[in-house]
Structure formats: C-alpha cells, structure tokens
Design a protein around this motif. Structure first.
Motif, short mmCIF file in Angstrom:
data_model
loop_
_atom_site.label_atom_id
_atom_site.label_comp_id
_atom_site.label_asym_id
_atom_site.label_seq_id
_atom_site.Cartn_x
_atom_site.Cartn_y
_atom_site.Cartn_z
N VAL A 99 0.84 -1.21 0.00
CA VAL A 99 0.00 0.00 0.00
C VAL A 99 0.88 1.25 0.00
O VAL A 99 0.51 2.26 -0.62
N TRP A 102 1.96 1.68 -3.60
CA TRP A 102 0.84 2.17 -4.41
C TRP A 102 0.57 3.64 -4.12
O TRP A 102 0.38 4.43 -5.05
N ALA A 103 0.54 4.02 -2.85
CA ALA A 103 0.25 5.41 -2.49
C ALA A 103 1.30 6.34 -3.11
O ALA A 103 0.95 7.35 -3.73
N VAL A 111 -3.38 4.64 0.74
CA VAL A 111 -4.24 3.75 -0.04
C VAL A 111 -4.69 2.64 0.89
O VAL A 111 -3.90 2.13 1.70
N ASP A 115 -8.84 -0.79 -1.82
CA ASP A 115 -9.11 0.24 -2.83
C ASP A 115 -8.69 -0.28 -4.19
O ASP A 115 -7.63 -0.87 -4.34
N LEU A 120 -8.56 4.45 -8.06
CA LEU A 120 -7.61 5.38 -7.45
C LEU A 120 -6.92 6.26 -8.49
O LEU A 120 -6.13 7.12 -8.15
#
Length: 166
Positions: A99, A102-103, A111, A115, A120
């Motif tokens: 995460v 991804w963020a 994130v 999600d 996103l």
C-alpha cells in the motif's frame, strides 16, 4: 479528527461547498454529493487535505443531509445513503509495504488494502512503475496487468501468498 477548515477545502467542488456532517462516534463523514462525487472521490479529497490519522475512516455519500428543526443531524441518515467507502487498513507486513508503494506511485497520501487500482486513478504508466518497485523493494514479481486484473492490494498480495502470482 479532521477540522472544519480541512473539510471546507476538501469538499468545495466547482466553487460550491457540499453539505456535510461528521458522525463522530463512528468516524463517519456524510457528504451530500450524490451525482457529483463518488464516496471514494470524497474520501480521497479529505484524505489529501487532512492528516491520514485525522481523516474519517468511512465516507458516506447521501442525497441530502437529514437535519432536524434545529439544524442538527437526524438519526435517519442511513435511510438516504447512496454509497459508502471505508478505509481498509493493511493486515500484514506485505500489505503494508505494497500500500505504501501504491500510495507513492499514485501520488496519494494513503491507499487502503481494498481500494481498486483503477478507481484510485491508476493507469498503465503507474502500473509499470509500481510493478517494478514491488519487485525491487518487496521481491514480488508481478505484471503491470496484474494490478488491473486483481485490482486491490489485498487481492494481489493474496495471489502472492498463494504462490499463484507470475
């Protein structure tokens, strides 16, 4: 908890402040945004404005905020619910690492593990960059297409844990 000033910044759309209310006992933010914002969009807007630790865990989009004669939030707000987004925290060290990747790769403050990559704002460029970082930083070999097909960090890491990823 998120401040009213942060909510004003996050929930002003096309110059209009969307009607909103906090249900503090449940960490729920109600936003009268049906047809204007999805629950995920509203959550992301608030999450970008506030410290993630202060942001509400759940955003509920409603048609209108039901208020009583004194202007206070009515107890019947669940009856006008249109859509809901709840932040799902990572539950394993692998999910925590993914995460974060991804963020960073999507330019978001955080994130959730459930999600969806496309919801996103993920695209093919981000998918390639994120897949490369996952391999470099976590030793996970995935295809960029896996982010589209599996959709969430939780589904992706479950495939890795099961040994069925690439």
């Amino acid at each position: 908890m998120v401040t009213q000033a942060q909510l004003r910044d996050a929930l002003t759309v096309d110059g209009d402040l969307l009607d909103h209310a906090l249900v503090e006992e449940g960490g729920v933010l109600l936003v009268a945004a049906a047809g204007r914002l999805t629950a995920l969009d509203a959550w992301l807007r608030v999450d970008r404005t506030a410290n993630p630790a202060e942001a509400p865990e759940t955003v509920v989009v409603v048609d209108h905020i039901p208020r009583d004669g004194a202007g206070l939030l009515g107890d019947d707000w669940r009856e006008v619910e249109v859509e809901r987004h709840r932040y799902a925290a990572p539950t394993s060290p692998l999910e925590e690492a993914v995460v974060a990747i991804w963020a960073d790769g999507l330019g978001l403050p955080r994130v959730g593990a459930e999600d969806d990559f496309l919801d996103l704002g993920g695209d093919s460029f981000a998918a390639v960059a994120i897949a490369e970082r996952m391999e470099q930083e976590c030793g996970i070999a995935v295809f960029a297409a896996d982010l589209y097909q599996l959709g969430t960090v939780r589904q992706l890491t479950a495939q890795v844990d099961a040994g069925t990823a690439r």
